[in-house]
Design an enzyme around this catalytic site. Structure first.
Site, PDB file in Angstrom:
ATOM      1  N   GLU A   1       0.731  -1.100  -0.053  1.00 60.74           N
ATOM      2  CA  GLU A   1       0.007  -0.045   0.097  1.00 60.74           C
ATOM      3  C   GLU A   1       1.010   1.280  -0.020  1.00 60.74           C
ATOM      4  OE1 GLU A   1      -2.212  -3.496   1.239  1.00 60.74           O
ATOM      5  OE2 GLU A   1      -0.402  -2.544   2.244  1.00 60.74           O
TER       6      GLU A   1
ATOM      7  N   GLY B   1      13.422  -3.956   1.124  1.00 62.39           N
ATOM      8  CA  GLY B   1      13.156  -2.661   0.328  1.00 62.39           C
ATOM      9  C   GLY B   1      14.236  -2.834  -0.912  1.00 62.39           C
ATOM     10  N   GLU B   2      14.735  -4.146  -1.305  1.00 60.59           N
ATOM     11  CA  GLU B   2      15.454  -4.041  -2.232  1.00 60.59           C
ATOM     12  C   GLU B   2      15.023  -4.862  -3.401  1.00 60.59           C
ATOM     13  OE1 GLU B   2      20.107  -3.234  -0.627  1.00 60.59           O
ATOM     14  OE2 GLU B   2      19.390  -5.468  -0.770  1.00 60.59           O
TER      15      GLU B   2
ATOM     16  N   ASN C   1       1.610  -9.160  -6.156  1.00 58.61           N
ATOM     17  CA  ASN C   1       1.375  -8.297  -7.202  1.00 58.61           C
ATOM     18  C   ASN C   1       2.598  -8.572  -8.257  1.00 58.61           C
ATOM     19  OD1 ASN C   1       0.938  -5.947  -8.792  1.00 58.61           O
ATOM     20  ND2 ASN C   1       0.163  -4.980  -7.263  1.00 58.61           N
TER      21      ASN C   1
ATOM     22  N   PRO D   1      12.392 -13.731   0.224  1.00 58.77           N
ATOM     23  CA  PRO D   1      11.411 -14.153   0.906  1.00 58.77           C
ATOM     24  C   PRO D   1      10.423 -12.886   1.313  1.00 58.77           C
ATOM     25  CG  PRO D   1      13.405 -15.072   1.915  1.00 58.77           C
ATOM     26  CD  PRO D   1      13.674 -14.255   0.915  1.00 58.77           C
ATOM     27  N   ARG D   2       9.178 -13.081   1.451  1.00 57.67           N
ATOM     28  CA  ARG D   2       8.155 -12.110   1.583  1.00 57.67           C
ATOM     29  C   ARG D   2       8.415 -11.536   3.190  1.00 57.67           C
ATOM     30  NH1 ARG D   2       4.668  -8.469  -0.935  1.00 57.67           N
ATOM     31  NH2 ARG D   2       3.038  -7.947   0.235  1.00 57.67           N
TER      32      ARG D   2
END
Length: 437
Positions: free
Chosen positions: A63, A313-314, A338, A271-272
Site C-alpha cells: 500500500e 526494500g531491495e 502483485n 522471502p516475503r
C-alpha cells in the site's frame, strides 16, 4: 453497537495475547510502535508547525508503494496542507519513513477511542485517505464525527475476504455510511462494495494505483550485482520475489533442474517476511546448493547458486536483473502477490496458480499473453522453456510492460475525485471528545 464491538475487540486481543507475545519474542514483531498504536503521540509529529492536514493510511509495503504517487500529487495540489502517513506493519513503517520522512509517519492506532482521539486532536485532519479496505468501525465513526472527509482509495474486495464481508453485511452497512467516497480498482470491486452496504452514489471506479508505480531508480546493489554477474559469466538469472512458506523448496527443486543444464545460473530468492530469512537460509544449507546471504555479501563472485535477499526494500529494483521473474505467494494457497514490479522492468513473469488476491490483474495479463501461470509440477519446465527461447522470453516481457502502460492513469483519476472532497470552509463540526466507544 460500537460498545459491543469495542468489548469484543478487547476480549479478542486479550485472548490472543500469548500469540502476540510469542511473535514478539521469536521474531521481534509488534514491539515497535506499541506506544503509538495505543495513542501516545510521537514527538516527531508534535514538533511540526500546526497546519491543515491530510492523513493517508497505508497498511504495509504494498500500500505504501501504491500511494507514493498519490501522496506526491496531494502535496503538489494542496501545498498548504501537511500530508501525514500511518502504517500498520513494521516493514511498511520503515519504507514510509524512507519515502516520506520520519517526521510525517507514524503507526496507525488500535481501533479504540482512547487510542484514536489523541491523533484526531493533534492533527485535525480535513481529509483522511485510506488505501484499499481498512474498515475500522471506531476509527471511521470518530474521524467522521471530527469533521474529516473520508475516502477509501484503490479499494478492493478480494475473493478470500468476500464471503466474510457478506456475512457481516448488516454490521458493515452502518460503518460504511461514515465514508464519503469509495474509489475502487475494478467494477467488480465496486459491485461488491455496494452489495455490502456502501452507498451507490459514493462509489466510483478509478483503476488500480499500483499500475502507476514508477520503476525504481537503479540502486547500488543492482549495479554491483550486474557487474558481478558479467564478470563471473553468471547466466541465466531467475528472480523469485515475495516467496512464502512452502514455496521455497519447490523453487529450489526447479532451480536444481535449471542448474543441470545451466551450471552458472543464479537464483535471487527474496522471502516475503523478514522472520523467515533464517529459516530459508537453513533450507539452503540443507539443500546443498551454494548460496550467499545479501546481508553478508562483500562483492565476491556469484554464479551457480542462490543469492538470498535477507534485507528489506531491495526486491523491486532487483527485478531488472531477471531473465525470468517468479512472483510468490502463488504456488501455495496464499492468494498471490502483485506482479506489477517485474512488469515495470519488462521482464517475463511466471506465477503459480493461486492468485485469487490479484484475480483482475492476473486475468488482464493472461488475456494479453503477458504472464505464465503454472502449477508446482509445471514450474521447472516453465523456467527451462523461457530460458531456452530468448525470442519468447523477450516478447513475454514486452507484452507485460505494454499491458502495464495501457492501465496507467488511476492516480490522476483518484486525485480528481479527492479534490471534490476538500471543499474550503467545510462546516462539519468536530465532535471527537464525546462518550468513549
Amino acid at each position: 453497537m460500537y460498545l459491543i464491538y469495542s468489548a469484543l475487540l478487547a476480549a479478542g486481543l486479550l485472548v490472543s495475547l500469548p500469540y502476540w507475545l510469542l511473535q514478539r519474542l521469536r521474531h521481534g514483531k509488534y514491539s515497535a510502535g506499541l506506544g503509538e498504536r495505543l495513542g501516545r503521540i510521537p514527538q516527531r509529529l508534535t514538533d511540526q508547525p500546526a497546519q491543515p492536514t491530510i492523513w493517508v493510511h497505508a497498511v504495509s509495503v504494498g500500500e505504501v508503494l501504491a500511494i507514493g504517487g498519490l501522496v506526491g500529487e496531494l502535496k503538489k495540489q494542496f501545498s498548504q496542507h501537511r500530508v501525514v502517513i500511518s502504517t500498520t506493519t513494521d516493514t511498511g513503517q520503515r519504507l514510509a519513513r524512507t519515502r516520506f520522512g520520519a517526521e510525517n509517519v507514524f503507526y496507525f492506532p488500535l481501533d479504540f477511542a482512547f487510542a484514536i482521539r489523541p491523533y484526531l486532536r493533534l492533527l485535525h485532519p480535513e481529509l483522511i485517505v485510506i488505501a484499499e479496505t481498512e474498515f475500522w468501525p471506531n476509527f471511521l465513526r470518530l474521524a467522521h464525527a471530527s469533521g474529516a472527509r473520508i475516502a477509501v482509495v484503490n479499494a478492493r474486495i478480494s475473493d478470500r475476504s468476500w464471503p466474510g464481508y457478506r456475512r457481516s453485511r448488516l454490521l458493515l452497512t452502518g460503518v460504511l455510511q461514515q465514508v464519503d467516497l469509495f474509489l475502487t480498482q475494478t467494477g467488480e470491486d465496486a459491485r461488491r462494495l455496494k452489495e455490502i452496504g456502501a452507498p451507490a452514489e459514493r462509489v466510483q471506479t478509478t483503476g488500480n494505483l499500483k499500475f502507476d508505480v514508477p520503476a525504481p531508480a537503479e540502486s547500488p546493489i543492482v549495479a554491483s550485482l550486474r557487474a558481478t554477474f558479467q564478470q563471473a559469466n553468471a547466466s541465466p538469472v531467475i528472480v523469485c520475489g515475495s516467496t512464502v512458506e512452502g514455496e521455497d523448496p519447490l523453487l529450489l527443486q526447479a532451480f536444481e533442474n535449471v542448474l543441470a543444464s545451466h551450471p552458472r545460473a543464479v537464483m535471487i530468492l527474496a522471502p516475503r517476511h523478514p522472520e523467515r530469512f533464517n529459516e530459508v537460509a537453513e533450507l539452503l544449507e540443507h539443500s546443498g546448493i551454494r548460496f550467499w546471504r545479501r546481508s553478508l555479501w562483500s562483492g565476491d563472485p556469484i554464479f551457480g547458486g542462490v543469492l538470498l535477499i535477507d534485507t528489506i526494500g531491495e526486491l523491486a529494483a532487483l527485478y531488472v536483473l531477471a531473465d525470468v521473474a517468479f512472483v510468490g505467494g502463488s504456488l501455495v494457497p496464499r492468494g498471490g502477490h502483485n506482479i506489477i514490479e517485474p512488469a515495470l522492468h519488462g521482464v517475463p513473469i511466471v506465477v503459480g496458480n493461486h492468485t485469487e488476491n490479484f484475480r483482475d490483474i492476473i486475468g488482464l495479463f493472461q488475456s494479453r499473453d503477458a504472464v505464465r501461470v503454472v502449477g508446482p509440477s509445471e514450474l521447472p519446465l516453465a523456467f527451462l522453456k523461457l530460458i531456452s527461447n530468448q525470442a519468447e522470453r523477450v516478447a513475454l516481457g514486452r507484452r507485460a510492460a505494454e499491458t502495464l502502460r495501457a492501465q496507467m492513469g488511476a492516480t490522476l483519476r483518484t486525485m480528481q475525485a479527492l479534490e471534490n472532497l476538500l471543499v474550503p470552509g467545510s462546516d462539519r463540526v468536530g465532535a471527537i471528545f464525546g462518550p468513549s466507544g
